[in-house]
Design a protein around this motif. Structure first.
Motif, PDB file in Angstrom:
ATOM      1  N   SER A 198      -5.379  11.987  -0.918  1.00 15.51           N
ATOM      2  CA  SER A 198      -6.799  11.759  -0.848  1.00 15.51           C
ATOM      3  C   SER A 198      -7.593  12.901  -1.051  1.00 15.51           C
ATOM      4  CB  SER A 198      -7.290  11.227   0.452  1.00 15.51           C
ATOM      5  OG  SER A 198      -6.877  12.003   1.383  1.00 15.51           O
ATOM      6  N   LYS A 199      -6.694  13.960  -1.117  1.00 15.78           N
ATOM      7  CA  LYS A 199      -7.384  15.452  -1.200  1.00 15.78           C
ATOM      8  C   LYS A 199      -8.032  15.946   0.206  1.00 15.78           C
ATOM      9  CE  LYS A 199      -5.987  16.106  -5.487  1.00 15.78           C
ATOM     10  NZ  LYS A 199      -4.471  15.684  -5.464  1.00 15.78           N
ATOM     11  N   ALA A 200      -7.747  15.037   1.345  1.00 16.43           N
ATOM     12  CA  ALA A 200      -8.480  15.492   2.745  1.00 16.43           C
ATOM     13  C   ALA A 200      -7.696  16.808   2.797  1.00 16.43           C
ATOM     14  CB  ALA A 200      -8.221  14.397   3.678  1.00 16.43           C
ATOM     15  N   LEU A 201      -6.441  16.903   2.617  1.00 15.78           N
ATOM     16  CA  LEU A 201      -5.597  18.171   2.528  1.00 15.78           C
ATOM     17  C   LEU A 201      -5.417  18.611   1.239  1.00 15.78           C
ATOM     18  CD1 LEU A 201      -2.842  17.545   5.421  1.00 15.78           C
ATOM     19  CD2 LEU A 201      -5.151  18.482   5.845  1.00 15.78           C
ATOM     20  N   SER A 202      -5.744  19.708   0.877  1.00 10.04           N
ATOM     21  CA  SER A 202      -5.562  20.082  -0.388  1.00 10.04           C
ATOM     22  C   SER A 202      -5.109  21.728  -0.468  1.00 10.04           C
ATOM     23  CB  SER A 202      -6.840  20.256  -1.345  1.00 10.04           C
ATOM     24  OG  SER A 202      -6.588  20.649  -2.593  1.00 10.04           O
ATOM     25  N   GLY A 203      -3.733  22.083  -0.640  1.00 14.33           N
ATOM     26  CA  GLY A 203      -3.344  23.349  -0.576  1.00 14.33           C
ATOM     27  C   GLY A 203      -3.217  23.983   0.872  1.00 14.33           C
ATOM     28  N   VAL A 204      -3.109  23.132   1.555  1.00 16.58           N
ATOM     29  CA  VAL A 204      -3.274  23.537   3.171  1.00 16.58           C
ATOM     30  C   VAL A 204      -1.718  24.216   3.424  1.00 16.58           C
ATOM     31  CG1 VAL A 204      -3.343  22.815   5.719  1.00 16.58           C
ATOM     32  CG2 VAL A 204      -4.891  21.815   3.761  1.00 16.58           C
ATOM     33  N   ALA A 205      -1.861  25.407   4.160  1.00 20.69           N
ATOM     34  CA  ALA A 205      -0.546  26.196   4.243  1.00 20.69           C
ATOM     35  C   ALA A 205       0.079  25.833   5.471  1.00 20.69           C
ATOM     36  CB  ALA A 205      -1.035  27.635   4.607  1.00 20.69           C
ATOM     37  N   TYR A 206       1.436  25.865   5.326  1.00 26.71           N
ATOM     38  CA  TYR A 206       2.317  25.557   6.520  1.00 26.71           C
ATOM     39  C   TYR A 206       3.385  26.576   6.434  1.00 26.71           C
ATOM     40  CZ  TYR A 206       5.762  22.494   4.234  1.00 26.71           C
ATOM     41  OH  TYR A 206       6.915  22.050   3.806  1.00 26.71           O
ATOM     42  N   GLY A 207       4.194  26.833   7.527  1.00 21.95           N
ATOM     43  CA  GLY A 207       5.046  27.734   7.389  1.00 21.95           C
ATOM     44  C   GLY A 207       5.958  27.836   8.890  1.00 21.95           C
ATOM     45  N   PHE A 208       6.737  28.952   8.887  1.00 21.86           N
ATOM     46  CA  PHE A 208       7.478  28.790  10.090  1.00 21.86           C
ATOM     47  C   PHE A 208       6.519  29.438  11.339  1.00 21.86           C
ATOM     48  CE2 PHE A 208       9.887  31.639  13.408  1.00 21.86           C
ATOM     49  CZ  PHE A 208      10.868  30.669  13.518  1.00 21.86           C
ATOM     50  N   THR A 209       5.764  30.484  10.981  1.00 21.62           N
ATOM     51  CA  THR A 209       4.881  30.734  12.108  1.00 21.62           C
ATOM     52  C   THR A 209       3.835  29.742  12.729  1.00 21.62           C
ATOM     53  OG1 THR A 209       3.107  31.811  10.603  1.00 21.62           O
ATOM     54  CG2 THR A 209       4.868  33.187  11.566  1.00 21.62           C
ATOM     55  N   ILE A 239       0.970  -1.190   0.032  1.00 24.11           N
ATOM     56  CA  ILE A 239      -0.043  -0.001   0.323  1.00 24.11           C
ATOM     57  C   ILE A 239       0.942   1.177  -0.067  1.00 24.11           C
ATOM     58  CG2 ILE A 239      -1.719   1.435   1.442  1.00 24.11           C
ATOM     59  CD1 ILE A 239      -2.624  -1.316   2.558  1.00 24.11           C
ATOM     60  N   ARG A 240       0.517   2.146  -0.798  1.00 24.22           N
ATOM     61  CA  ARG A 240       1.292   3.373  -0.940  1.00 24.22           C
ATOM     62  C   ARG A 240       0.515   4.640  -0.790  1.00 24.22           C
ATOM     63  NH1 ARG A 240       6.599   2.311  -3.537  1.00 24.22           N
ATOM     64  NH2 ARG A 240       6.757   4.670  -3.758  1.00 24.22           N
ATOM     65  N   LYS A 241       0.658   5.732  -0.045  1.00 23.54           N
ATOM     66  CA  LYS A 241      -0.192   6.812   0.121  1.00 23.54           C
ATOM     67  C   LYS A 241       0.885   7.930   0.040  1.00 23.54           C
ATOM     68  CE  LYS A 241      -3.524   4.673   1.484  1.00 23.54           C
ATOM     69  NZ  LYS A 241      -4.672   4.559   0.512  1.00 23.54           N
ATOM     70  N   GLU A 242       0.599   9.142  -0.584  1.00 20.81           N
ATOM     71  CA  GLU A 242       1.248  10.097  -0.689  1.00 20.81           C
ATOM     72  C   GLU A 242       0.849  11.491  -0.187  1.00 20.81           C
ATOM     73  OE1 GLU A 242       1.652  10.131  -5.107  1.00 20.81           O
ATOM     74  OE2 GLU A 242       1.906   7.835  -5.212  1.00 20.81           O
ATOM     75  N   ALA A 243       1.860  12.142  -0.291  1.00 25.15           N
ATOM     76  CA  ALA A 243       1.552  13.738   0.051  1.00 25.15           C
ATOM     77  C   ALA A 243       2.451  14.530  -0.570  1.00 25.15           C
ATOM     78  CB  ALA A 243       1.858  14.120   1.625  1.00 25.15           C
TER      79      ALA A 243
END
Length: 145
Positions: free
Chosen positions: A25-36, A2-6
């Motif tokens: 799965s697109k459960a997260l789609s373009g979710v922002a992350y960064g230093f703050t 089984i392979r899952k990707e991000a």
């Protein structure tokens, strides 16, 4: 297998740059992350929060399977994972993952509950992946009929 990707896209330097996370799965789609969002209280997610979510959900499913194999079915498993990261040398290290479980499982003895929870902690794939101390606090809630 089984392979899952991000997929992650990062733009800029480590402090002022911004990233986006999209899961297969697109459960997260373009979710922002960064230093703050990682080191302060900014908007978006961060790797440690995602690891905590992965560990809590993996453990809960592993325990549900263990319970079923032993003839039990949970009414509810509420698992919280807290990832602890500390400054070490020139960077950071994840030191532990602490799982706290509150479970409602009819007709299970405390010793059997603890045994199955410990097995799930040791054998869930995310536990096996983490090279950190993993702590489990498991609490059996009394059924409310």
């Amino acid at each position: 297998m089984i392979r899952k990707e991000a997929d992650v896209v990062w733009r800029g330097d480590g402090k002022t740059g911004q990233g986006e996370i999209t899961t297969q799965s697109k459960a997260l789609s373009g979710v922002a992350y960064g230093f703050t969002s990682r080191f302060e209280q900014g908007k978006g997610t961060n790797p440690e929060e995602l690891i905590a979510a992965a560990h809590a959900s993996c453990f809960s499913m592993a325990l549900a399977f263990r319970l079923a194999e032993a003839g039990f079915q949970a009414r509810e498993l509420k698992t919280k994972a807290v990832i602890s990261m500390e400054k070490e040398g020139g960077g950071f290290t994840i030191k532990e993952s602490k799982l706290t479980l509150e479970a409602s499982i009819p007709e299970i003895a405390e010793h059997k509950f603890k045994e199955l929870a410990a097995e799930a902690k040791a054998n869930c794939p995310v536990s096996k992946l983490l090279n950190a101390k993993i702590i489990l606090e498991a609490h059996l809630m009394k059924p409310t009929y």
